[in-house]
Each structure stands twice: as structure tokens, then as C-alpha cells.
Design a protein around this motif. Structure first.
Motif, PDB file in Angstrom:
ATOM      1  N   ASN A 213      13.421 -12.424   6.006  1.00  0.00           N
ATOM      2  CA  ASN A 213      13.715 -12.230   7.428  1.00  0.00           C
ATOM      3  C   ASN A 213      12.923 -13.286   8.199  1.00  0.00           C
ATOM      4  O   ASN A 213      11.691 -13.213   8.293  1.00  0.00           O
ATOM      5  CB  ASN A 213      13.319 -10.821   7.868  1.00  0.00           C
ATOM      6  CG  ASN A 213      13.781 -10.518   9.282  1.00  0.00           C
ATOM      7  OD1 ASN A 213      13.780 -11.374  10.156  1.00  0.00           O
ATOM      8  ND2 ASN A 213      14.169  -9.282   9.512  1.00  0.00           N
ATOM      9  N   SER A 215      12.687 -13.918  11.332  1.00  0.00           N
ATOM     10  CA  SER A 215      12.063 -13.489  12.584  1.00  0.00           C
ATOM     11  C   SER A 215      10.675 -12.890  12.393  1.00  0.00           C
ATOM     12  O   SER A 215       9.768 -13.127  13.207  1.00  0.00           O
ATOM     13  CB  SER A 215      12.957 -12.474  13.312  1.00  0.00           C
ATOM     14  OG  SER A 215      13.148 -11.322  12.510  1.00  0.00           O
ATOM     15  N   ASP A 216      10.470 -12.134  11.312  1.00  0.00           N
ATOM     16  CA  ASP A 216       9.144 -11.516  11.114  1.00  0.00           C
ATOM     17  C   ASP A 216       8.422 -11.999   9.853  1.00  0.00           C
ATOM     18  O   ASP A 216       7.309 -11.561   9.558  1.00  0.00           O
ATOM     19  CB  ASP A 216       9.257  -9.990  11.093  1.00  0.00           C
ATOM     20  CG  ASP A 216      10.101  -9.450   9.926  1.00  0.00           C
ATOM     21  OD1 ASP A 216      10.441 -10.242   9.011  1.00  0.00           O
ATOM     22  OD2 ASP A 216      10.416  -8.255   9.934  1.00  0.00           O
ATOM     23  N   SER A 218       9.049 -11.417   6.755  1.00  0.00           N
ATOM     24  CA  SER A 218       9.026 -10.492   5.624  1.00  0.00           C
ATOM     25  C   SER A 218       9.946 -10.980   4.510  1.00  0.00           C
ATOM     26  O   SER A 218      10.907 -11.716   4.737  1.00  0.00           O
ATOM     27  CB  SER A 218       9.439  -9.092   6.066  1.00  0.00           C
ATOM     28  OG  SER A 218      10.777  -9.105   6.543  1.00  0.00           O
ATOM     29  N   GLU A 241       3.968  -7.706   4.687  1.00  0.00           N
ATOM     30  CA  GLU A 241       5.288  -8.324   4.862  1.00  0.00           C
ATOM     31  C   GLU A 241       5.913  -8.754   3.540  1.00  0.00           C
ATOM     32  O   GLU A 241       7.124  -8.932   3.453  1.00  0.00           O
ATOM     33  CB  GLU A 241       5.194  -9.546   5.791  1.00  0.00           C
ATOM     34  CG  GLU A 241       4.895  -9.215   7.249  1.00  0.00           C
ATOM     35  CD  GLU A 241       3.432  -8.902   7.469  1.00  0.00           C
ATOM     36  OE1 GLU A 241       2.594  -9.431   6.705  1.00  0.00           O
ATOM     37  OE2 GLU A 241       3.122  -8.117   8.391  1.00  0.00           O
TER      38      GLU A 241
END
Length: 314
Positions: A213, A215-216, A218, A241
Motif C-alpha cells: 500500500n 499510501s501508508d 504497509s 506495517e
């Protein structure tokens, strides 16, 4: 100016001074700072003079090897020529365009396809995925890409000196790869990244990343040997994460060819990590890494780091 605004301004200034202090410490005392980073990440005191595990040996190489060769391999544009020279042009992700300034890129943005990947030739984890060009805020994108032009900052702060030797920053636009295999898409929301560790040109193990991901930050990771036997007992969840996989992934198509490509590309280097995508039965080259996680890998057990360190001499 309100007291809150004054306080925030003071905090930002203090943070800036602290970042600047760390930057120059890394620039002036790289080996000392590498040890500090190692201790912080790996929770043990390293021995760079008589290195044993792979992290220690990578750091030893940083300060005793010719970094210009590493710079050419880390440069995501120049490495394409390296792959061609090794006879593997067929595994390169198609390059749509390249730009030498953020402004040139933005001016040509509307001429690009609907979907593509934006990469920085000098950096790590800077990829930008564009799934719908018309939904992109060009002003925000321009600001993001301008950050890439702070030449050398990434290599200095992580004490990876070869990144600071990359001459210029180039914006690369590559084809957007899509996996149509239902069995894979049901497991991972992102492309599966196969990272093949090689020692003296011989594949040793495969570190796998999926469900990324952007955006974060993870992701899920796992570890396999070259016969696709799972070795997750050597994995450590270093941060919340990054999860260790709870399932066994299907053996990738053309695994033997992927390992052959890794051997060809890593040949001549005591250690190297060669990354691939294996999409719809086709192998694609991702990147070549000489300093995996900067030489501060904390997601593998110390036992396995020592096993990897025993596979090559420095």
C-alpha cells in the motif's frame, strides 16, 4: 502572531536544525553514523572491521569498494543499459519517456497514456502510480517530484555513498503493468515483488513482497529458498506495517528463468539482490540493490543474517 503559531514556527525551525545536524554528521562521519543507524535498526553493536553477518559485510563494502560501479547499478536509468549488455533486454519494463526536469515532465503530462508508473532514477521507494491521468492534481505532483531534485540527500542520510555519485536526477515514465491471473489477484492487491538474493552470481533465496500500500507503506513479506520451500521461520516483523505472510504463495511461473536472469545480472558481484515481477508468465526486471535496506536489515533473524554473511567474502 498567536502563541500557537509562534510555537509551531519554533518547533519547525528546531526540527530543521536537527535534520541539518544529522545530514552533516552523515556527510562528515559516514562510518560512525552507519554504526549508529545499525544499532538503532538492528539492536546490536556491529563489527565493521571483522564483519560476519550480511549487514556488517554490506557496510564494510560501502567503505572499501568502488562505489561508482554500485552507482551505475543503483541508477534506474543506467541499469537498463547494464541489463541490455547482459543480453536481457526482453525483461525490461517498456520505457515510455524520460525527463530531466519536473517542469518538462509536467508540460508533457497530458501527452502521456492514461496509466503509467513514475520513477526517480536516484532514490528508493519514490515510485508514483498513475491509474487515471485525468484525476491527477498536477500542482501536487510537481511539488512531489521537485523533492527528488535534492541531489544526494537520500544517499547521505542512509549512509549509502553510491547514491550520492549518481550524476543527475531523471524522471522515468514506465508502462503500467497489470497481472490478469485471478489466482494471484485474489492473494495480493499489488504486483508481487520477487527479490532474489545472489552470492557470487548464484541465487540463494527469494524475499517476496506483496499487498503493498503506497499510501501508508504497509506490505506483507515472506521468504523462500530457490526450490520454493518456505523459510518464514527466519522472518521477523520489524514494524507494524510489515507483516510476515500467514499463507504460502503459489510457486511463480518461470521460476527457473527468473533465477537464471538473477544469476546473469548478479554475476561478478560478491552479493547482490535482483528484483523481478513475474506477470502473466513474463519476467520483468525491477531493480538491482547492493545495499538492501541500507545494510540495516532487521526483518530477518540474526541466525539467517549470519548464514547469508557466510556465503561471500569481503
Amino acid at each position: 502572531m498567536s502563541k500557537v503559531k509562534k510555537l509551531l514556527k519554533k518547533i519547525r525551525f528546531v526540527t530543521y536544525l536537527n535534520d541539518l545536524r544529522i545530514y552533516y554528521q552523515c556527510l562528515l562521519f559516514p562510518e560512525y553514523m552507519a554504526k549508529r543507524i545499525y544499532i538503532g535498526m538492528c539492536k546490536r553493536i556491529p563489527n565493521f572491521k571483522n564483519p560476519k553477518d550480511i549487514n556488517e559485510k554490506i557496510n564494510y563494502q560501502k567503505f572499501h569498494y568502488d562505489m561508482k560501479l554500485w552507482a551505475n547499478l543503483a541508477d534506474k536509468y543506467l541499469v537498463r543499459e547494464y541489463v541490455r549488455d547482459r543480453g536481457l533486454e526482453n525483461i525490461l519494463i517498456p520505457l515510455i519517456a524520460k525527463y530531466y526536469s519536473p517542469e518538462d515532465f509536467i508540460n508533457d503530462f497530458d501527452n502521456l497514456p492514461e496509466q503509467f508508473i513514475i520513477k526517480n532514477n536516484n532514490g528508493c521507494g519514490d515510485n508514483i502510480v498513475v491509474k487515471n491521468r485525468d484525476e491527477i492534481n498536477k500542482s501536487t505532483l510537481l511539488s512531489q517530484i521537485r523533492e527528488w531534485y535534492k541531489v544526494g540527500r537520500f544517499g547521505v542520510l542512509t549512509v549509502e555513498p553510491h547514491y550520492t555519485l549518481i550524476d543527475e536526477t531523471i524522471i522515468l515514465v514506465e508502462e503500467f503493468l497489470v497481472n490478469t491471473e485471478c489466482s494471484i489477484n485474489s492473494i495480493s492487491k499489488s504486483l508481487i515483488d520477487y527479490k532474489v538474493w545472489c552470492f557470487n552470481g548464484k541465487p540463494y533465496c527469494i524475499f517476496v513482497g506483496y499487498n503493498r500500500n503506497i499510501s501508508d507503506g504497509s506490505a506483507t513479506f515472506d521468504l523462500y529458498d530457490t526450490s520454493w520451500n518456505r523459510m518464514n521461520k527466519y522472518m521477523v516483523e520489524a514494524n507494524p506495517e510489515h507483516a510476515v505472510s500467514s499463507i504460502e504463495l503459489p510457486k511463480p511461473q518461470n521460476l527457473d528463468y527468473m533465477l537464471e536472469c538473477a544469476s546473469i545480472l548478479s554475476n561478478g558481484n560478491p552479493q547482490a539482490r535482483v528484483d523481478f515481477y513475474n506477470i502473466n508468465g513474463h519476467i520483468y526486471f525491477g531493480e538491482m540493490t547492493m545495499t538492501s535496506q541500507g545494510g540495516y536489515m532487521n526483518y530477518l533473524t540474526q541466525e539467517f543474517l549470519l548464514k547469508m554473511g557466510q556465503q561471500f567474502e569481503v
